[in-house]
Structures are given as C-alpha cells and as structure tokens.
Motif scaffolding. Structure first.
Motif, PDB file in Angstrom:
ATOM      1  N   LEU A  33       8.248   2.870   6.741  1.00 21.52           N
ATOM      2  CA  LEU A  33       7.167   2.061   7.301  1.00 21.52           C
ATOM      3  C   LEU A  33       7.670   0.671   7.694  1.00 21.52           C
ATOM      4  O   LEU A  33       7.219   0.083   8.681  1.00 21.52           O
ATOM      5  N   LEU A  66       1.499   3.511  10.404  1.00 14.89           N
ATOM      6  CA  LEU A  66       0.686   3.842   9.241  1.00 14.89           C
ATOM      7  C   LEU A  66       1.331   4.955   8.425  1.00 14.89           C
ATOM      8  O   LEU A  66       1.136   5.057   7.219  1.00 14.89           O
ATOM      9  N   GLN A  67       2.085   5.805   9.090  1.00 14.57           N
ATOM     10  CA  GLN A  67       2.759   6.916   8.444  1.00 14.57           C
ATOM     11  C   GLN A  67       3.943   7.327   9.317  1.00 14.57           C
ATOM     12  O   GLN A  67       3.838   7.361  10.545  1.00 14.57           O
ATOM     13  N   LYS A  86      -1.978   2.484  14.628  1.00 12.17           N
ATOM     14  CA  LYS A  86      -3.293   2.022  15.078  1.00 12.17           C
ATOM     15  C   LYS A  86      -3.111   1.325  16.418  1.00 12.17           C
ATOM     16  O   LYS A  86      -2.341   0.359  16.530  1.00 12.17           O
ATOM     17  N   GLU A 101      -6.610   5.537  15.521  1.00 12.23           N
ATOM     18  CA  GLU A 101      -5.405   5.950  14.799  1.00 12.23           C
ATOM     19  C   GLU A 101      -4.805   7.113  15.577  1.00 12.23           C
ATOM     20  O   GLU A 101      -5.425   8.160  15.723  1.00 12.23           O
ATOM     21  N   ARG A 113       1.892  -8.571   7.340  1.00  9.58           N
ATOM     22  CA  ARG A 113       1.562  -7.167   7.097  1.00  9.58           C
ATOM     23  C   ARG A 113       1.653  -6.910   5.598  1.00  9.58           C
ATOM     24  O   ARG A 113       2.640  -7.300   4.962  1.00  9.58           O
ATOM     25  N   ASN A 148      -3.043  -3.487   5.334  1.00 12.57           N
ATOM     26  CA  ASN A 148      -2.623  -2.710   6.509  1.00 12.57           C
ATOM     27  C   ASN A 148      -2.313  -1.264   6.176  1.00 12.57           C
ATOM     28  O   ASN A 148      -2.651  -0.358   6.944  1.00 12.57           O
ATOM     29  N   VAL A 149      -1.651  -1.031   5.036  1.00 15.52           N
ATOM     30  CA  VAL A 149      -1.266   0.331   4.663  1.00 15.52           C
ATOM     31  C   VAL A 149      -1.510   0.549   3.176  1.00 15.52           C
ATOM     32  O   VAL A 149      -1.047  -0.232   2.347  1.00 15.52           O
TER      33      VAL A 149
END
Length: 459
Positions: free
Chosen positions: A136, A143-144, A159, A208, A326, A346-347
């Motif tokens: 990441l 996001l992944q 996103k 997303e 972030r 954010n995550v």
C-alpha cells in the motif's frame, strides 16, 4: 470438506466463519471451554476442549478422516507438534501451521525434508500484514494491492478523486487515455453498491475502482484514476510489536525515512538495537504534543499497528487531523471494521481479510493457487490454473463468453507462459493458463471451482 481448526484464536475464528458459510464440516479445538461454548452459540461447528498437541484430543476431534488440519494456536510449538502428530498418527493430507518465531520462519530446511516437521504450508499473519501494508505504501492512494501469478499481475483498488483523467469518462476511453497499456476494470463500488463495469460506464469521483493490470502498468493506471501523487518519503509507525518492527525493517531497507513510536520503554530500547536507520521514540502514539513535536504534519504516511484497535483508530484519526497526508489503522475486530465510521482514516487494514486468502488457496477445489478477499470479505478474486484439454475441461478451448461463469463473475487477466493477457470476450483459454477471476459475491465460488475441475465434459 472435513477441517480441523486448532486454536480459537482470532485467525482460527475468522477462518471458521468463512468455511462454515461454504458448507464445510468444521471442528475447532481449544483449551478454553468458555470460548468454545461462545463459538458454538453462533456458528454451526463442532468443538472439542483440550490440548491440540495431544493425540487423544485430535482423535476425539475427528483427525482420522479430516482432509485438512489448520494449526493456528498462539503457540508455535503446539502448532508444530500437532502437525507432526497429524502426519504420524492420522496421515492427514494437508497440514497448515501458523508460526510467529523467526527461528522457524527463517529456516526453510525445517520443513523441506522427511526428517523435518511435517507441515505442508506455513503461514505467518504478521508477515502477511507487513507485506500488505508495504504494498500500500509502494502504491500511494491504493486501498488494496493483490498479487497474482507470482506478482506478474496485480489487482488494485483505488478511490477515484477529482483531477483524475478518467473521471466522468466511459470505460471505453481507457485505451485512448493509455495507449499501449492493457487494463481491465473488474468492479466499481459506488456508495457501497456494486456496479458491473460496461463500456459505457463512467467513473465518478468517490468511486472505489478495482482494476487488473500487469505489475509494470499499475502506477500509470493509478495516475489516470487519481491524478499525479507525490512520492512517499516520510513514514510514522505507531506500535513496536512484531508487525511494527518488521514493517520498519522492510521500509528502511527500501530507503524510506521511518519513525516508530512505542509506548513501553523496554520494548522501545530493544527495538532501537534491532533497526538501523529507523528513529525509535518512546511515547504515546495518541499524544498530540508528541506528534506535533516530531513534525507529524510532514508525514506522508502514518500507520498505526499496535495490539489495540482503539489506540490504532484514535491515533490514526489524530494524526490525520494534525496534518499527516495519509493514515492507516490496523483493526482486528470485525465489528470495528464493518460498523464504525472511519471518515478520517484512508485505509483500514484487517489482518483477518489479509490472512484468510493464504488458507483458502489450500481449501478451494479445482487448481486454485491464489485467493484474495476484497471489500472486507464480501467479494473474492482467485487465480485458477486450467488443466486438461478440450475434452476434459469446461474452460479449455472455449472463449471467455462461452464459459458459463455465474453472474457477477469476470475474467480480469490471463497469464500464459509468463505473458500477461488482458482478455476480451473472444479470448480462448488454453491448457496451463493462469486465469485471474473476480467475483463480486463469493457465494458463487463453488460454481467457479467446478469449472476448473478436470473431468469428462460434454462438448
């Protein structure tokens, strides 16, 4: 499939929840009778109280005819002994052990010959989570990030933000925006709802977007989705446990500037002796004065990985409000992941979601070699190998549109002899192709597995 899970740990419980939902026969073994009773009250499983390393306990749990034993207690030695007994007494076909100690993880020869431990697969949730977070950080804004075919192909979730070149453009424009780059949008989630991508579908701000591409093209596609992002240099890590320490070592090896905050003074001193360039701070990661003193406003990433969900959520929110660009938070409890509003984070990193794919790849039928959970376990992406020929396979020799995939299922990429192919509906599957498949509803996994099982078919 009959499966024994040894250890009612968070990992064991999470995997049991998934396996029960897929109509497996699951038994959990643990020394804690109260924990087992609570599990029985909410899951359709059988439980056995006792030491998982004792032959009599394994026999009582049904090891004699189990297809798989998953040893995930919090004790490495118990997990190793249980797998050894499963082999010696019951000839269990597949034995998976969770290990945490580097003494075991760094010595592959312990598992590579007949005189070693009889463990078929070793998993380390801490290492899996470390690698997940490192990916990441490597791809800012993701996001992944999920690997397939030994990293040749990646499935990335981002996103979409205002300023991205693809905002309000139909997916049919992808090729003109990125000539020479092949990619496929596998799914779009808008306001929590799945949108099946079509050529006329337009990406909107806040969507997303999950897309598939060869690894070397990921950054270019992300830039089209999000606009240009600044390179990450400065990283804060909150928490000096196994994950925090290993993450710091990995990031400093890659050249990042790292600061690690650890509350326990003795642990902080120990960590300082185990890292090279990382700055180790003794203090509270949720202390605003400490964060400001250390210039949190200049942080590109703040990553909270302590052992307490509440501290991770609180410190990540605080770091974001104090100027960190972030922030990520490690959250174990499913209720915290699914039901809290993490507006400033954010995550959210879920060890449960990150780890479970490592186990599912060895449980899936057909030749499934990689499994990844998406959208907090609601969707799934798999890598399956097409074996056989046109007379014994339901997929070989057929174009993608001819294969009876369940609704909500799509082929994102094919890897053939090391080459990444982004298929169209007429692309024909050939023997030994690695096929990357996205499912927006994992309840259809059995139907997909069946397609990749070799057997006599009608043509």
């Amino acid at each position: 499939m009959k499966i024994l899970i040894l250890g009612a740990s968070q990992v064991g419980i999470s995997i049991a929840e998934v396996l029960v939902g897929e109509e497996n026969d699951v038994t959990i073994v643990d020394v804690d009778k109260r924990a087992l009773q609570q599990l029985q009250n909410r899951l359709d499983i059988r439980t056995v109280a006792g030491n998982a390393a004792h032959p009599s306990v394994l026999r009582a749990a049904g090891a004699e005819d189990a297809s798989l034993i998953l040893a995930v207690t919090n004790n490495d030695e118990v997990n190793l002994v249980a797998c050894q007994i499963a082999e010696a007494f019951f000839s269990t076909p597949t034995k998976i052990a969770r290990l945490r100690s580097k003494e075991y993880l760094n010595n592959d020869e312990l598992f590579s010959n007949e005189s070693g431990f009889h463990v078929d697969v070793v998993i380390s949730p801490e290492v899996i989570v470390r690698d997940h977070i490192a990916r990441l950080i490597e791809f800012p804004g993701a996001l992944q990030v999920l690997d397939f075919a030994d990293g040749l192909v990646q499935l990335v979730g981002v996103k979409a933000v205002l300023g991205g070149a693809l905002i309000d453009c139909p997916l049919s424009d992808l090729k003109s925006h990125m000539p020479g780059i092949e990619t496929r949008v596998a799914a779009i989630y808008r306001d929590g709802e799945i949108i099946t991508p079509k050529s006329e579908t337009e990406i909107q701000t806040g969507d997303e977007v999950f897309f598939v591409a060869a690894r070397q093209h990921i950054q270019a596609v992300m830039q089209e989705m999000r606009g240009k992002t600044n390179k990450i240099k400065r990283i804060f890590i909150a928490g000096g446990g196994n994950i925090g320490l290993n993450l710091a070592r990995e990031l400093e090896r890659k050249g990042y500037s790292v600061k690690l905050i650890e509350f326990d003074v003795k642990r902080a001193e120990a960590i300082a002796d185990m890292v090279s360039s990382t700055v180790v701070l003794n203090g509270d990661a949720a202390d605003a004065s400490l964060l400001l003193q250390e210039n949190i406003e200049n942080a590109d990433v703040f990553c909270a990985v302590t052992e307490k969900d509440e501290i991770n959520i609180l410190s990540a929110n605080l770091a974001k409000r104090l100027g960190a660009k972030r922030v990520m938070a490690l959250v174990n409890r499913p209720a915290f992941v699914d039901h809290l509003d993490h507006r400033d984070i954010n995550v959210i990193v879920s060890p449960r979601v990150a780890t479970i794919g490592s186990v599912l790849a060895h449980i899936r039928r057909g030749d499934v070699v990689a499994v990844h959970s998406l959208r907090r376990g609601k969707a799934e992406a798999i890598e399956a190998i097409a074996h056989g020929d046109a007379s014994t396979s339901k997929v070989i020799g057929r174009g993608v549109r001819e294969i009876p995939f369940p609704p909500g299922t799509g082929v994102g990429a094919i890897v053939r002899l090391g080459e990444v192919i982004i298929p169209n509906v007429d692309t024909v599957i050939e023997p030994e192709d690695h096929v990357i498949i996205f499912m927006d509803n994992k309840s259809c996994i059995t139907d997909v597995e069946t397609l990749f099982q070799v057997g006599v078919t009608f043509i």
